[in-house]
Design a protein around this motif. Structure first.
Motif: not given
Length: 304
Positions: A183-189, A210-211, A245-247
């Motif tokens: 399971a993962s979570i997908a937060p942002f600032d 995973y985050v 990390v992501s784009f």
């Protein structure tokens, strides 16, 4: 014959083993993840280049606890499919996994909008939401032969503790029932978003693998140095070994792969901090021939 190890050697062996284990924990990961299906642009799993030397997760976007009326209404945990099922069907999931042993497929919950309106996390109660979510998601996951879930709620009507308990209990139950393996979570600032996800993290970090931190939610003017600072900040908020990390494919926000993102990834890798890369999304990347997916996977697969 019994082997006798002198005490000083035995202590040295323990210290060496512990150091080796710590090195393994701090090592880079070759995990690559890609959201797919939310924008209905006809993309298929088989369109996306898959490097055999990475662990590859497709993330179907999205399963949403709203109905399909117009406008959609929340359903208190009864999830429906809102991805491109014509091109991303159960048979397509089976095919891509059979053809690529390094591929797993997950689904993402929530997302930003549904038919142009915000997807709100709005449970009637913790118990009822969890019960409905476990039932509806188990059905979808088994039908599609999926491996995990991602949590990407971005709008909330309700307090952080309710979100934490709903999502935490959902993941716990699905794992205990052997329905999912990760399971993962997908937060942002964003203050509200972080309040909810950090409450979840505080109580349930042990079951979150995973985050998928949305670094593309930062400004498009982000520099490589700022990107590294953002990564270090979020690694202190969440487990530094779980933050990816992501784009974003369309280059609209955040540090893009053509402007230094991959350089930042190489820097993190040199520091043993690159836990993986994810992309939003395959739908937009198709028009460019998945150029940056190929390059990002090469960075992950590279031995140095």
């Amino acid at each position: 014959m019994e082997l006798h190890i002198p005490k000083p050697c035995f202590i040295l062996l323990i210290l060496t083993t512990s150091l080796f284990a710590s090195t393994i924990l701090a090592a880079n990961s070759n995990l690559f993840r890609e959201y797919i299906g939310a924008q209905f642009k006809g993309v298929k799993f088989s369109d996306v280049p898959i490097n055999p030397n990475v662990n590859f997760h497709f993330i179907l976007s999205f399963a949403i606890d709203y109905d399909t009326s117009s406008p959609p209404s929340p359903t208190n945990g009864n999830f429906n499919i809102f991805w491109d099922t014509q091109n991303l069907s159960p048979s397509e999931v089976s095919f891509i996994k059979n053809q690529n042993p390094n591929v797993k497929v997950a689904l993402s919950l929530g997302g930003d909008t549904v038919q142009g309106d915000p997807v709100n996390f709005i449970p009637s109660s913790i118990d009822s939401w969890v019960s409905n979510a476990v039932s509806s998601l188990t059905s979808i996951i088994k039908t599609y032969n999926l491996d995990g879930i991602d949590v990407d709620y971005e709008h909330f009507i309700g307090d952080p503790n309710t979100f934490a308990e709903c999502i935490g209990r959902l993941i716990t139950t699905l794992k205990n029932n052997n329905v999912i393996s990760f399971a993962s979570i997908a937060p942002f600032d964003d203050a509200e978003v972080q309040n909810h996800y950090l409450a979840l993290w505080k109580s349930y970090s042990n079951i979150i693998d995973y985050v998928n931190f949305q670094f593309y939610a930062y400004d498009k003017s982000t520099t490589v140095a700022q990107f590294i600072d953002y990564y270090n900040k979020q690694s202190s908020n969440y487990n530094s070994e779980k933050v990816l990390v992501s784009f974003v494919s369309d280059g609209s926000t955040g540090l893009g792969p053509g402007n230094g993102f991959l350089d930042g990834c190489r820097m993190l890798k040199s520091q043993q901090k690159l836990n993986g890369i994810f992309v939003y999304s395959a739908d937009d990347s198709k028009a460019d021939g998945f150029r940056y997916e190929k390059e990002a996977q090469e960075v992950l697969a590279s031995p140095n």
